[in-house]
Scaffold this active site. Structure first.
Site, mmCIF file in Angstrom:
data_model
loop_
_atom_site.group_PDB
_atom_site.id
_atom_site.type_symbol
_atom_site.label_atom_id
_atom_site.label_comp_id
_atom_site.label_asym_id
_atom_site.label_seq_id
_atom_site.Cartn_x
_atom_site.Cartn_y
_atom_site.Cartn_z
ATOM 1 N N HIS A 30 68.781 13.187 21.329
ATOM 2 C CA HIS A 30 67.955 14.383 21.497
ATOM 3 C C HIS A 30 68.521 15.113 22.705
ATOM 4 O O HIS A 30 69.039 14.484 23.630
ATOM 5 C CB HIS A 30 66.494 14.000 21.757
ATOM 6 N N CYS A 108 67.314 19.540 17.276
ATOM 7 C CA CYS A 108 67.248 19.868 18.699
ATOM 8 C C CYS A 108 68.620 20.213 19.271
ATOM 9 O O CYS A 108 68.738 21.076 20.146
ATOM 10 C CB CYS A 108 66.630 18.702 19.476
#
EC number: 3.4.19.12
Length: 194
Positions: A30, A108
């Site tokens: 992420h 993301c």
């Protein structure tokens, strides 16, 4: 334009997913972009509004217990003022809606790269989004992953089904318990005249 502000990519290890993907040599990460002491990131949800959110820079606990801070990568600097960045993030929110999230096609890391390109003219390092890149080259790879990882709708469907199953099990257990209690009460409450 204002003073130069560093643009930093904060990278987090998603170690619960890496248990599955590390066997094929791919990490799952992420990321978020930090600027002006604020970190902007993107995540999925089942609604048609922005999936962009803000956390304290480098604070993995705000993401959840399955994330661990890995590293900060300085990407460059920007002359945009903080107010300008808020407007940019708001505009990006029209493209990066929660229900548009997809682990392979719009995640993301795609958001971090888009914001970084606007702020300092640089993409994020390729290794951070390698799973999505390989998936575009090797389409069957996507079919190897659990579908609830891919989109918030699939995740919500999976969670809803699990909750429904648990509810049905609880109702069945309660009904069985009530029947057993009633049967036991009927046996012990029986009186016979002599």
């Amino acid at each position: 334009m204002g003073a130069n502000q560093l643009v930093v990519l904060n990278v987090y290890d998603m170690y619960w997913m890496n248990e599955y993907t590390s066997s094929i040599g791919i990490g799952v990460f992420h990321s978020g972009i930090e600027v002006y002491g604020r970190e902007f990131a993107y995540g999925g949800h089942p609604y048609p509004f922005s999936g962009i959110f803000e956390i304290s820079p480098g604070n993995a606990s705000e993401l959840g217990e399955t994330f661990k801070f890995k590293e900060a990568v300085v990407l460059g600097s920007t002359d945009f003022l903080e107010d300008d960045i808020e407007k940019i993030v708001e505009e990006l929110g029209k493209e990066y809606k929660g229900n548009a999230y997809h682990l392979m096609h719009k995640n993301c890391n795609h958001f971090s790269s888009a914001l970084s390109e606007i702020l300092c003219g640089k993409e994020i390092p390729r290794w951070i989004n390698r799973l999505a890149y390989f998936s575009s080259c090797i389409p069957f790879l996507q079919s190897c992953l659990p579908k609830e990882w891919l989109t918030p709708a699939a995740l919500q469907s999976s969670v809803s089904q699990e909750l429904q199953d648990e509810l049905e099990e609880a109702e069945d257990a309660a009904a069985s318990s009530a029947m057993a209690s009633a049967a036991a009460g009927a046996r012990t409450g029986r009186h016979t005249k002599l």
